[in-house]
Write a protein that holds these residues in place. Structure first.
Motif, mmCIF file in Angstrom:
data_model
loop_
_atom_site.group_PDB
_atom_site.id
_atom_site.type_symbol
_atom_site.label_atom_id
_atom_site.label_comp_id
_atom_site.label_asym_id
_atom_site.label_seq_id
_atom_site.Cartn_x
_atom_site.Cartn_y
_atom_site.Cartn_z
ATOM 1 N N SER A 100 8.045 -39.709 39.846
ATOM 2 C CA SER A 100 9.330 -39.053 40.102
ATOM 3 C C SER A 100 9.194 -37.534 40.029
ATOM 4 O O SER A 100 9.896 -36.810 40.739
ATOM 5 N N ALA A 101 8.287 -37.037 39.193
ATOM 6 C CA ALA A 101 8.060 -35.595 39.122
ATOM 7 C C ALA A 101 7.444 -35.081 40.422
ATOM 8 O O ALA A 101 7.818 -34.011 40.912
ATOM 9 N N TRP A 102 6.498 -35.842 40.988
ATOM 10 C CA TRP A 102 5.916 -35.446 42.271
ATOM 11 C C TRP A 102 6.971 -35.458 43.369
ATOM 12 O O TRP A 102 7.006 -34.581 44.228
ATOM 13 N N SER A 103 7.839 -36.443 43.345
ATOM 14 C CA SER A 103 8.905 -36.533 44.336
ATOM 15 C C SER A 103 9.873 -35.356 44.204
ATOM 16 O O SER A 103 10.295 -34.759 45.205
ATOM 17 N N VAL B 284 11.978 -30.042 46.077
ATOM 18 C CA VAL B 284 12.235 -28.620 45.799
ATOM 19 C C VAL B 284 11.394 -27.748 46.721
ATOM 20 O O VAL B 284 11.873 -26.749 47.267
ATOM 21 N N ARG B 285 10.155 -28.131 46.929
ATOM 22 C CA ARG B 285 9.256 -27.337 47.771
ATOM 23 C C ARG B 285 9.704 -27.357 49.233
ATOM 24 O O ARG B 285 9.667 -26.324 49.912
ATOM 25 N N LEU B 286 10.126 -28.513 49.738
ATOM 26 C CA LEU B 286 10.609 -28.572 51.116
ATOM 27 C C LEU B 286 11.832 -27.700 51.318
ATOM 28 O O LEU B 286 11.953 -26.990 52.335
ATOM 29 N N SER B 287 12.730 -27.721 50.375
ATOM 30 C CA SER B 287 13.904 -26.865 50.455
ATOM 31 C C SER B 287 13.501 -25.389 50.460
ATOM 32 O O SER B 287 14.027 -24.591 51.245
ATOM 33 N N MET C 239 3.175 -43.254 43.498
ATOM 34 C CA MET C 239 2.327 -42.364 44.280
ATOM 35 C C MET C 239 1.372 -41.662 43.317
ATOM 36 O O MET C 239 1.799 -41.102 42.321
ATOM 37 N N ASN C 240 0.093 -41.710 43.637
ATOM 38 C CA ASN C 240 -0.875 -41.057 42.762
ATOM 39 C C ASN C 240 -1.000 -39.575 43.126
ATOM 40 O O ASN C 240 -0.424 -39.101 44.091
ATOM 41 N N ARG C 241 -1.761 -38.870 42.317
ATOM 42 C CA ARG C 241 -1.867 -37.410 42.504
ATOM 43 C C ARG C 241 -2.472 -37.042 43.843
ATOM 44 O O ARG C 241 -2.015 -36.119 44.508
ATOM 45 N N HIS D 237 9.749 -24.133 38.090
ATOM 46 C CA HIS D 237 10.169 -25.101 37.076
ATOM 47 C C HIS D 237 9.738 -26.518 37.456
ATOM 48 O O HIS D 237 9.351 -27.307 36.588
ATOM 49 N N ALA D 238 9.803 -26.848 38.739
ATOM 50 C CA ALA D 238 9.354 -28.170 39.189
ATOM 51 C C ALA D 238 7.852 -28.327 38.988
ATOM 52 O O ALA D 238 7.378 -29.418 38.635
ATOM 53 N N LEU D 239 7.097 -27.254 39.209
ATOM 54 C CA LEU D 239 5.655 -27.306 38.956
ATOM 55 C C LEU D 239 5.374 -27.581 37.480
ATOM 56 O O LEU D 239 4.514 -28.411 37.142
ATOM 57 N N ILE D 240 6.088 -26.911 36.616
ATOM 58 C CA ILE D 240 5.883 -27.085 35.177
ATOM 59 C C ILE D 240 6.237 -28.508 34.757
ATOM 60 O O ILE D 240 5.502 -29.153 33.993
#
Length: 139
Positions: free
Chosen positions: A82-85, A90-93, A1-3, A66-69
């Motif tokens: 995998s970082a985007w996933s 984390v964001r959905l939670s 998945m791209n940005r 932390h997920a953003l970083i």
């Protein structure tokens, strides 16, 4: 998945969560208010439960930061998808936890929670949703 695709998905998730925060409260206000002696006993504790639920978002916000970083550090590497996933998960939670005060306001509407208290709980949830927006640095 791209940005671009990841950002579109995150944007869609945010708008969907906004609907899931606002629509139940608007729909619950259309329901007839329940009458009885228990109405006064439930309204005040429901409001305080909703306020307490605002604080459940604090650990989720730390995990989101932390997920953003980690996502920004994974740019232009093999770990970027995998970082985007992970960021999305984390964001959905965090968005679900952020919507809980508004859901308490929706449940409390027929139980006698005052409109001002409902508005405060919904605004609290909306402010938390604003905290979980994706910053421009991740473009």
């Amino acid at each position: 998945m791209n940005r671009a695709a990841a950002r579109r998905q995150l944007s869609r998730d945010g708008w969907l969560q906004l609907l899931l925060v606002v629509v139940p409260v608007l729909a619950a206000n259309q329901l007839p208010e329940l009458t009885g002696s228990h109405q006064d006993l439930l309204a005040f504790p429901l409001f305080f439960i909703g306020l307490g639920l605002l604080f459940l978002s604090l650990p989720r916000f730390t995990a989101y930061k932390h997920a953003l970083i980690k996502t920004e550090q994974a740019f232009d590497s093999e770990a970027e998808p995998s970082a985007w996933s992970a960021l999305r998960n984390v964001r959905l939670s965090a968005l679900r936890i952020a919507g809980l005060p508004a859901w308490v306001a929706a449940v409390g509407a027929p139980l006698g929670v005052e409109p001002v208290a409902q508005l405060l709980l919904v605004c609290g949830s909306l402010m938390l949703l604003v905290l979980y927006r994706v910053p421009r640095q991740l473009q």
